[in-house]
Design a protein around this motif. Sequence first.
Motif, mmCIF file in Angstrom:
data_model
loop_
_atom_site.group_PDB
_atom_site.id
_atom_site.type_symbol
_atom_site.label_atom_id
_atom_site.label_comp_id
_atom_site.label_asym_id
_atom_site.label_seq_id
_atom_site.Cartn_x
_atom_site.Cartn_y
_atom_site.Cartn_z
ATOM 1 N N ILE A 147 0.780 -1.544 0.171
ATOM 2 C CA ILE A 147 0.173 0.122 -0.382
ATOM 3 C C ILE A 147 0.894 1.443 0.214
ATOM 4 O O ILE A 147 2.144 1.175 0.652
ATOM 5 C CB ILE A 147 -1.100 -0.365 1.356
ATOM 6 C CG1 ILE A 147 0.373 -0.005 2.273
ATOM 7 C CG2 ILE A 147 -2.261 -1.221 1.103
ATOM 8 C CD1 ILE A 147 -1.510 0.366 4.156
ATOM 9 N N ASN A 148 0.326 2.653 -0.245
ATOM 10 C CA ASN A 148 1.381 3.246 -0.140
ATOM 11 C C ASN A 148 0.935 4.265 0.971
ATOM 12 O O ASN A 148 0.088 4.107 1.522
ATOM 13 C CB ASN A 148 0.756 4.633 -1.267
ATOM 14 C CG ASN A 148 0.462 4.156 -2.594
ATOM 15 O OD1 ASN A 148 1.926 3.611 -2.583
ATOM 16 N ND2 ASN A 148 0.140 4.228 -3.698
ATOM 17 N N CYS A 149 2.381 4.837 1.492
ATOM 18 C CA CYS A 149 2.093 5.443 2.366
ATOM 19 C C CYS A 149 1.105 6.667 2.158
ATOM 20 O O CYS A 149 1.077 7.669 1.838
ATOM 21 C CB CYS A 149 3.300 6.215 2.919
ATOM 22 S SG CYS A 149 3.407 6.587 4.417
ATOM 23 N N PRO A 150 0.565 7.325 3.757
ATOM 24 C CA PRO A 150 -0.457 7.755 3.655
ATOM 25 C C PRO A 150 0.267 9.757 3.313
ATOM 26 O O PRO A 150 0.174 10.808 2.603
ATOM 27 C CB PRO A 150 -1.402 7.626 4.284
ATOM 28 C CG PRO A 150 -1.255 7.539 5.314
ATOM 29 C CD PRO A 150 -0.083 6.288 5.072
ATOM 30 N N GLU A 151 1.160 9.458 3.718
ATOM 31 C CA GLU A 151 2.776 10.494 4.295
ATOM 32 C C GLU A 151 3.715 10.833 3.067
ATOM 33 O O GLU A 151 3.256 12.073 2.768
ATOM 34 C CB GLU A 151 3.107 10.795 5.933
ATOM 35 C CG GLU A 151 3.999 11.519 6.212
ATOM 36 C CD GLU A 151 2.885 12.936 6.709
ATOM 37 O OE1 GLU A 151 3.400 13.929 6.371
ATOM 38 O OE2 GLU A 151 1.004 12.434 7.196
ATOM 39 N N ALA A 210 2.128 -3.800 8.548
ATOM 40 C CA ALA A 210 3.420 -2.492 8.822
ATOM 41 C C ALA A 210 2.614 -1.499 9.657
ATOM 42 O O ALA A 210 1.603 -1.022 8.889
ATOM 43 C CB ALA A 210 4.584 -2.124 7.691
ATOM 44 N N PHE A 211 3.287 -0.977 11.089
ATOM 45 C CA PHE A 211 2.426 -0.093 11.831
ATOM 46 C C PHE A 211 2.977 1.395 11.440
ATOM 47 O O PHE A 211 2.429 1.514 11.617
ATOM 48 C CB PHE A 211 2.965 -0.284 13.379
ATOM 49 C CG PHE A 211 2.516 -2.468 13.533
ATOM 50 C CD1 PHE A 211 0.363 -1.874 13.663
ATOM 51 C CD2 PHE A 211 2.803 -3.559 13.742
ATOM 52 C CE1 PHE A 211 0.147 -3.197 14.785
ATOM 53 C CE2 PHE A 211 1.715 -4.351 13.943
ATOM 54 C CZ PHE A 211 0.765 -4.271 13.963
ATOM 55 N N CYS A 254 9.339 7.592 6.509
ATOM 56 C CA CYS A 254 9.090 8.174 7.044
ATOM 57 C C CYS A 254 9.043 8.007 8.614
ATOM 58 O O CYS A 254 8.684 9.775 9.507
ATOM 59 C CB CYS A 254 8.393 9.523 6.634
ATOM 60 S SG CYS A 254 6.240 9.060 6.165
ATOM 61 N N GLY A 255 8.239 6.847 8.845
ATOM 62 C CA GLY A 255 8.601 7.158 10.140
ATOM 63 C C GLY A 255 6.476 7.286 10.637
ATOM 64 O O GLY A 255 6.523 6.888 12.008
ATOM 65 N N HIS A 256 5.344 7.654 9.762
ATOM 66 C CA HIS A 256 4.562 7.600 9.844
ATOM 67 C C HIS A 256 3.769 6.379 10.968
ATOM 68 O O HIS A 256 3.734 5.393 9.581
ATOM 69 C CB HIS A 256 3.975 8.859 8.548
ATOM 70 C CG HIS A 256 2.044 8.544 8.427
ATOM 71 N ND1 HIS A 256 1.308 9.569 9.169
ATOM 72 C CD2 HIS A 256 1.369 7.999 8.637
ATOM 73 C CE1 HIS A 256 0.363 9.729 9.366
ATOM 74 N NE2 HIS A 256 -0.076 8.925 8.502
ATOM 75 N N GLN A 257 2.569 6.336 11.274
ATOM 76 C CA GLN A 257 1.920 5.030 12.314
ATOM 77 C C GLN A 257 0.871 5.403 10.444
ATOM 78 O O GLN A 257 -0.058 5.868 10.793
ATOM 79 C CB GLN A 257 1.699 6.169 13.249
ATOM 80 C CG GLN A 257 0.752 4.133 13.653
ATOM 81 C CD GLN A 257 0.925 4.892 15.674
ATOM 82 O OE1 GLN A 257 0.816 5.607 16.405
ATOM 83 N NE2 GLN A 257 0.779 3.797 15.669
ATOM 84 N N LEU A 298 2.601 -4.794 31.069
ATOM 85 C CA LEU A 298 3.258 -6.021 30.158
ATOM 86 C C LEU A 298 2.733 -6.614 29.058
ATOM 87 O O LEU A 298 2.678 -7.452 28.206
ATOM 88 C CB LEU A 298 3.773 -7.226 31.182
ATOM 89 C CG LEU A 298 4.637 -6.929 31.832
ATOM 90 C CD1 LEU A 298 5.144 -8.020 33.040
ATOM 91 C CD2 LEU A 298 6.026 -5.960 31.729
ATOM 92 N N THR A 299 1.101 -6.157 28.678
ATOM 93 C CA THR A 299 0.209 -6.506 27.872
ATOM 94 C C THR A 299 -0.185 -5.865 26.600
ATOM 95 O O THR A 299 -0.922 -5.410 26.435
ATOM 96 C CB THR A 299 -0.596 -7.214 28.514
ATOM 97 O OG1 THR A 299 -1.379 -6.773 29.340
ATOM 98 C CG2 THR A 299 -0.704 -9.118 28.971
ATOM 99 N N ARG A 300 0.769 -4.565 26.962
ATOM 100 C CA ARG A 300 0.064 -3.365 26.151
ATOM 101 C C ARG A 300 0.243 -3.553 25.041
ATOM 102 O O ARG A 300 1.795 -4.637 24.720
ATOM 103 C CB ARG A 300 1.105 -1.671 26.900
ATOM 104 C CG ARG A 300 2.513 -2.016 26.622
ATOM 105 C CD ARG A 300 3.376 -0.919 27.148
ATOM 106 N NE ARG A 300 3.714 -0.426 26.931
ATOM 107 C CZ ARG A 300 5.033 -1.197 27.307
ATOM 108 N NH1 ARG A 300 5.509 -2.649 27.604
ATOM 109 N NH2 ARG A 300 5.843 -0.987 26.239
ATOM 110 N N PRO A 301 -0.053 -2.991 23.912
ATOM 111 C CA PRO A 301 -0.037 -3.221 22.494
ATOM 112 C C PRO A 301 1.733 -3.010 22.298
ATOM 113 O O PRO A 301 1.751 -1.473 22.331
ATOM 114 C CB PRO A 301 -1.056 -2.280 21.832
ATOM 115 C CG PRO A 301 -1.240 -1.321 22.960
ATOM 116 C CD PRO A 301 -0.794 -1.662 23.960
#
Length: 110
Positions: A4-8, A17-18, A23-26, A105-108
């Motif tokens: 897919i294309n990064c929106p940024e 990908a997260f 660019c590091g955009h979430q 410890l169980t955080r995403p």
Amino acid sequence: MALINCPECKAAISDSAFKCPSCGHQVKKPKRTLFGKIVKIVFILFNLLMIYSIFAGMGASGDVINNAASDAERAGAALGAGMGAMMLGILWVVGDIIIGTLVFLTRPKA
């Protein structure tokens, strides 16, 4: 795996990908697992139970203190209420430390 294309920055990235590697955009927000959600709900319910216990205990001890026949009964009820509140406070702190650690410890993770 689709691209897919990064929106940024419009770079081609994986759809799983997260964050964009360019660019590091979430792109996607990580989600908590089922066990993590259960632990978080238990943490919230535990705190609500402790709040209820403190108020219910203080209300009940207030009734006993106001309706006591002698000064000794009033003193005993006040002492018992103070000790009970202290024990609930200790239980609350220890429980929050243990369950809060599990929530942490169980955080995403991205």
